[in-house]
Design a protein around this motif. Sequence first.
Motif, PDB file in Angstrom:
ATOM      1  N   SER A   1      -3.461 -11.286   6.176  1.00  0.00           N
ATOM      2  CA  SER A   1      -3.681 -10.331   5.093  1.00  0.00           C
ATOM      3  C   SER A   1      -3.464  -8.910   5.597  1.00  0.00           C
ATOM      4  O   SER A   1      -2.851  -8.083   4.916  1.00  0.00           O
ATOM      5  CB  SER A   1      -5.117 -10.443   4.564  1.00  0.00           C
TER       6      SER A   1
ATOM      7  N   MET B   1      -3.884  -4.031  -0.768  1.00  0.00           N
ATOM      8  CA  MET B   1      -3.911  -3.452   0.574  1.00  0.00           C
ATOM      9  C   MET B   1      -2.476  -3.481   1.066  1.00  0.00           C
ATOM     10  O   MET B   1      -1.810  -4.497   0.962  1.00  0.00           O
ATOM     11  CB  MET B   1      -4.794  -4.254   1.522  1.00  0.00           C
TER      12      MET B   1
ATOM     13  N   VAL C   1      -8.517  -4.842  15.694  1.00  0.00           N
ATOM     14  CA  VAL C   1      -9.226  -4.210  14.579  1.00  0.00           C
ATOM     15  C   VAL C   1      -9.986  -5.255  13.759  1.00  0.00           C
ATOM     16  O   VAL C   1     -11.091  -4.998  13.273  1.00  0.00           O
ATOM     17  CB  VAL C   1      -8.276  -3.356  13.694  1.00  0.00           C
TER      18      VAL C   1
ATOM     19  N   LYS D   1     -13.211 -17.012   5.448  1.00  0.00           N
ATOM     20  CA  LYS D   1     -11.780 -16.906   5.749  1.00  0.00           C
ATOM     21  C   LYS D   1     -11.551 -17.030   7.259  1.00  0.00           C
ATOM     22  O   LYS D   1     -12.350 -16.529   8.048  1.00  0.00           O
ATOM     23  CB  LYS D   1     -11.222 -15.579   5.243  1.00  0.00           C
TER      24      LYS D   1
ATOM     25  N   LYS E   1      -2.298  -7.397   1.074  1.00  0.00           N
ATOM     26  CA  LYS E   1      -2.896  -8.348   0.149  1.00  0.00           C
ATOM     27  C   LYS E   1      -3.164  -7.693  -1.200  1.00  0.00           C
ATOM     28  O   LYS E   1      -3.627  -6.553  -1.278  1.00  0.00           O
ATOM     29  CB  LYS E   1      -4.222  -8.869   0.714  1.00  0.00           C
TER      30      LYS E   1
ATOM     31  N   TRP F   1       0.181  -3.924   7.164  1.00  0.00           N
ATOM     32  CA  TRP F   1       0.038  -3.121   8.378  1.00  0.00           C
ATOM     33  C   TRP F   1       0.928  -3.615   9.500  1.00  0.00           C
ATOM     34  O   TRP F   1       0.937  -3.053  10.594  1.00  0.00           O
ATOM     35  CB  TRP F   1      -1.434  -3.102   8.831  1.00  0.00           C
TER      36      TRP F   1
ATOM     37  N   GLY G   1      -5.202  -8.517  -4.583  1.00  0.00           N
ATOM     38  CA  GLY G   1      -6.186  -9.436  -5.146  1.00  0.00           C
ATOM     39  C   GLY G   1      -6.983  -8.772  -6.243  1.00  0.00           C
ATOM     40  O   GLY G   1      -6.560  -7.755  -6.805  1.00  0.00           O
ATOM     41  N   ALA G   2      -8.149  -9.327  -6.506  1.00  0.00           N
ATOM     42  CA  ALA G   2      -9.007  -8.854  -7.586  1.00  0.00           C
ATOM     43  C   ALA G   2      -9.423  -7.405  -7.394  1.00  0.00           C
ATOM     44  O   ALA G   2      -9.584  -6.656  -8.364  1.00  0.00           O
ATOM     45  CB  ALA G   2     -10.241  -9.748  -7.679  1.00  0.00           C
ATOM     46  N   ILE G   3      -9.601  -7.009  -6.150  1.00  0.00           N
ATOM     47  CA  ILE G   3     -10.068  -5.659  -5.885  1.00  0.00           C
ATOM     48  C   ILE G   3      -8.935  -4.639  -5.973  1.00  0.00           C
ATOM     49  O   ILE G   3      -9.126  -3.508  -6.436  1.00  0.00           O
ATOM     50  CB  ILE G   3     -10.728  -5.601  -4.492  1.00  0.00           C
ATOM     51  N   GLY G   4      -7.795  -5.053  -5.557  1.00  0.00           N
ATOM     52  CA  GLY G   4      -6.667  -4.124  -5.563  1.00  0.00           C
ATOM     53  C   GLY G   4      -5.607  -4.577  -4.578  1.00  0.00           C
ATOM     54  O   GLY G   4      -5.504  -5.768  -4.269  1.00  0.00           O
TER      55      GLY G   4
ATOM     56  N   TYR H   1     -16.276  -5.729   3.038  1.00  0.00           N
ATOM     57  CA  TYR H   1     -16.118  -6.803   4.021  1.00  0.00           C
ATOM     58  C   TYR H   1     -17.179  -7.886   3.891  1.00  0.00           C
ATOM     59  O   TYR H   1     -16.920  -9.054   4.159  1.00  0.00           O
ATOM     60  CB  TYR H   1     -16.142  -6.221   5.433  1.00  0.00           C
TER      61      TYR H   1
ATOM     62  N   TYR I   1      -6.693   3.955  10.475  1.00  0.00           N
ATOM     63  CA  TYR I   1      -5.940   3.345   9.366  1.00  0.00           C
ATOM     64  C   TYR I   1      -6.749   2.687   8.263  1.00  0.00           C
ATOM     65  O   TYR I   1      -6.232   2.433   7.191  1.00  0.00           O
ATOM     66  CB  TYR I   1      -4.994   2.271   9.937  1.00  0.00           C
ATOM     67  N   CYS I   2      -7.990   2.366   8.527  1.00  0.00           N
ATOM     68  CA  CYS I   2      -8.695   1.518   7.578  1.00  0.00           C
ATOM     69  C   CYS I   2      -9.860   2.187   6.856  1.00  0.00           C
ATOM     70  O   CYS I   2     -10.203   1.809   5.738  1.00  0.00           O
ATOM     71  CB  CYS I   2      -9.223   0.275   8.303  1.00  0.00           C
TER      72      CYS I   2
ATOM     73  N   LEU J   1     -12.104   1.133  -3.283  1.00  0.00           N
ATOM     74  CA  LEU J   1     -10.731   1.342  -2.805  1.00  0.00           C
ATOM     75  C   LEU J   1     -10.281   0.151  -1.955  1.00  0.00           C
ATOM     76  O   LEU J   1      -9.127  -0.269  -2.007  1.00  0.00           O
ATOM     77  CB  LEU J   1     -10.641   2.625  -1.960  1.00  0.00           C
TER      78      LEU J   1
ATOM     79  N   CYS K   1      -9.995   3.390   2.998  1.00  0.00           N
ATOM     80  CA  CYS K   1     -10.234   2.471   1.886  1.00  0.00           C
ATOM     81  C   CYS K   1     -11.462   1.593   2.090  1.00  0.00           C
ATOM     82  O   CYS K   1     -12.115   1.212   1.127  1.00  0.00           O
ATOM     83  CB  CYS K   1      -9.031   1.555   1.681  1.00  0.00           C
ATOM     84  N   HIS K   2     -11.732   1.257   3.330  1.00  0.00           N
ATOM     85  CA  HIS K   2     -12.847   0.328   3.549  1.00  0.00           C
ATOM     86  C   HIS K   2     -14.156   1.034   3.842  1.00  0.00           C
ATOM     87  O   HIS K   2     -15.223   0.421   3.752  1.00  0.00           O
ATOM     88  CB  HIS K   2     -12.485  -0.667   4.660  1.00  0.00           C
TER      89      HIS K   2
HETATM   90  C1  HEC Z   1      -4.995   1.616   0.806  1.00  0.00           C
HETATM   91  C2  HEC Z   1      -6.333   1.064   0.950  1.00  0.00           C
HETATM   92  C3  HEC Z   1      -6.560   0.128   2.110  1.00  0.00           C
HETATM   93  C4  HEC Z   1      -6.393   0.391   3.450  1.00  0.00           C
HETATM   94  C5  HEC Z   1      -5.942   1.699   4.095  1.00  0.00           C
HETATM   95  C6  HEC Z   1      -6.800  -0.800   4.161  1.00  0.00           C
HETATM   96  N1  HEC Z   1      -7.184  -1.754   3.269  1.00  0.00           N
HETATM   97 FE1  HEC Z   1      -7.881  -3.595   3.756  1.00  0.00          FE
HETATM   98  N2  HEC Z   1      -8.032  -4.026   1.810  1.00  0.00           N
HETATM   99  C7  HEC Z   1      -7.769  -3.162   0.763  1.00  0.00           C
HETATM  100  C8  HEC Z   1      -8.014  -3.844  -0.495  1.00  0.00           C
HETATM  101  C9  HEC Z   1      -7.840  -3.260  -1.879  1.00  0.00           C
HETATM  102  C10 HEC Z   1      -8.416  -5.154  -0.153  1.00  0.00           C
HETATM  103  C11 HEC Z   1      -8.819  -6.265  -1.094  1.00  0.00           C
HETATM  104  C12 HEC Z   1      -7.606  -6.955  -1.655  1.00  0.00           C
HETATM  105  C13 HEC Z   1      -8.072  -7.972  -2.655  1.00  0.00           C
HETATM  106  O1  HEC Z   1      -8.373  -9.095  -2.243  1.00  0.00           O
HETATM  107  O2  HEC Z   1      -8.143  -7.583  -3.839  1.00  0.00           O
HETATM  108  C14 HEC Z   1      -8.439  -5.212   1.285  1.00  0.00           C
HETATM  109  C15 HEC Z   1      -8.799  -6.341   1.977  1.00  0.00           C
HETATM  110  C16 HEC Z   1      -8.911  -6.408   3.347  1.00  0.00           C
HETATM  111  C17 HEC Z   1      -9.321  -7.564   4.067  1.00  0.00           C
HETATM  112  C18 HEC Z   1      -9.664  -8.934   3.474  1.00  0.00           C
HETATM  113  C19 HEC Z   1      -8.370  -9.728   3.414  1.00  0.00           C
HETATM  114  C20 HEC Z   1      -8.521 -11.051   2.730  1.00  0.00           C
HETATM  115  O3  HEC Z   1      -7.728 -11.955   3.084  1.00  0.00           O
HETATM  116  O4  HEC Z   1      -9.369 -11.197   1.875  1.00  0.00           O
HETATM  117  C21 HEC Z   1      -9.327  -7.233   5.370  1.00  0.00           C
HETATM  118  C22 HEC Z   1      -9.705  -8.125   6.548  1.00  0.00           C
HETATM  119  C23 HEC Z   1      -8.888  -5.874   5.466  1.00  0.00           C
HETATM  120  N3  HEC Z   1      -8.634  -5.391   4.206  1.00  0.00           N
HETATM  121  C24 HEC Z   1      -8.748  -5.195   6.623  1.00  0.00           C
HETATM  122  C25 HEC Z   1      -8.172  -3.941   6.702  1.00  0.00           C
HETATM  123  C26 HEC Z   1      -7.859  -3.300   7.939  1.00  0.00           C
HETATM  124  C27 HEC Z   1      -8.146  -3.870   9.301  1.00  0.00           C
HETATM  125  C28 HEC Z   1      -7.302  -2.119   7.663  1.00  0.00           C
HETATM  126  C29 HEC Z   1      -6.786  -1.063   8.620  1.00  0.00           C
HETATM  127  C30 HEC Z   1      -5.721  -1.488   9.478  1.00  0.00           C
HETATM  128  C31 HEC Z   1      -7.262  -2.018   6.212  1.00  0.00           C
HETATM  129  N4  HEC Z   1      -7.782  -3.140   5.677  1.00  0.00           N
HETATM  130  C32 HEC Z   1      -6.784  -0.921   5.525  1.00  0.00           C
HETATM  131  C33 HEC Z   1      -7.348  -1.889   0.860  1.00  0.00           C
HETATM  132  C34 HEC Z   1      -7.043  -1.224   2.030  1.00  0.00           C
END
Ligand code: HEC
Length: 139
Positions: free
Chosen positions: A100, A112, A127, A92, A105, A115, A107-110, A85, A66-67, A81, A70-71
């Motif tokens: 989140s 999420m 995870v 945090k 979430k 889940w 935020g500045a990046i985009g 991390y 799932y992650c 995307l 984008c990550h």
């Molecule tokens: C569709 C794209 C996408 C997917 C898929 C995704 N993320 Fe993210 N995630 C993001 C973005 C964009 C941010 C940053 C949001 C921001 O702060 O601008 C982010 C931020 C985070 C953060 C930081 C949260 C915070 O409070 O700052 C964590 C932890 C995280 N993701 C975990 C995960 C995990 C675990 C998964 C899989 C279950 C996942 N992400 C799947 C796009 C995604």
Amino acid sequence: MKNLQIAALLSLGLLTACGGDPPAKPEAPKAEPAAAPAPAAPPPAPVAAEPVAAAAPDGAQIYGTYCVACHGADGKGNNGLGGNYADVLPGKTDEALMASIKNGKTGAIGTMPPWGGTLNDEQIKAVLGYVKTTFGPKG
Ligand code: HEC
């Protein structure tokens, strides 16, 4: 003769003394029918079987499913995307990060997506644990 009279009187007296019918004895209580044997104790409620500890959710597998899109496999955010991390994790709390992941979430990046509808708390915890140990700040 005189003696006989006295004897008669005496016996009369004695009779009167004890006279009268003895008060009717209350009828002996009828033997109670033997109390029915107490109903057998109900069988003990089945002890809720401890759920056989389901294998702990595999954080790495969840991440790969799932992650990673984008990550990124390196956790750096796949060219913007997802968050890098190394930048988003520090400072945090686990609670905040779990929230989140669960609620999504923006935020500045985009943005999420949330889940929570896909992963349960255990899986989110797993995870996040994987993400932190694999990509989080070391030490
Ligand atoms: C569709 C794209 C996408 C997917 C898929 C995704 N993320 Fe993210 N995630 C993001 C973005 C964009 C941010 C940053 C949001 C921001 O702060 O601008 C982010 C931020 C985070 C953060 C930081 C949260 C915070 O409070 O700052 C964590 C932890 C995280 N993701 C975990 C995960 C995990 C675990 C998964 C899989 C279950 C996942 N992400 C799947 C796009 C995604």
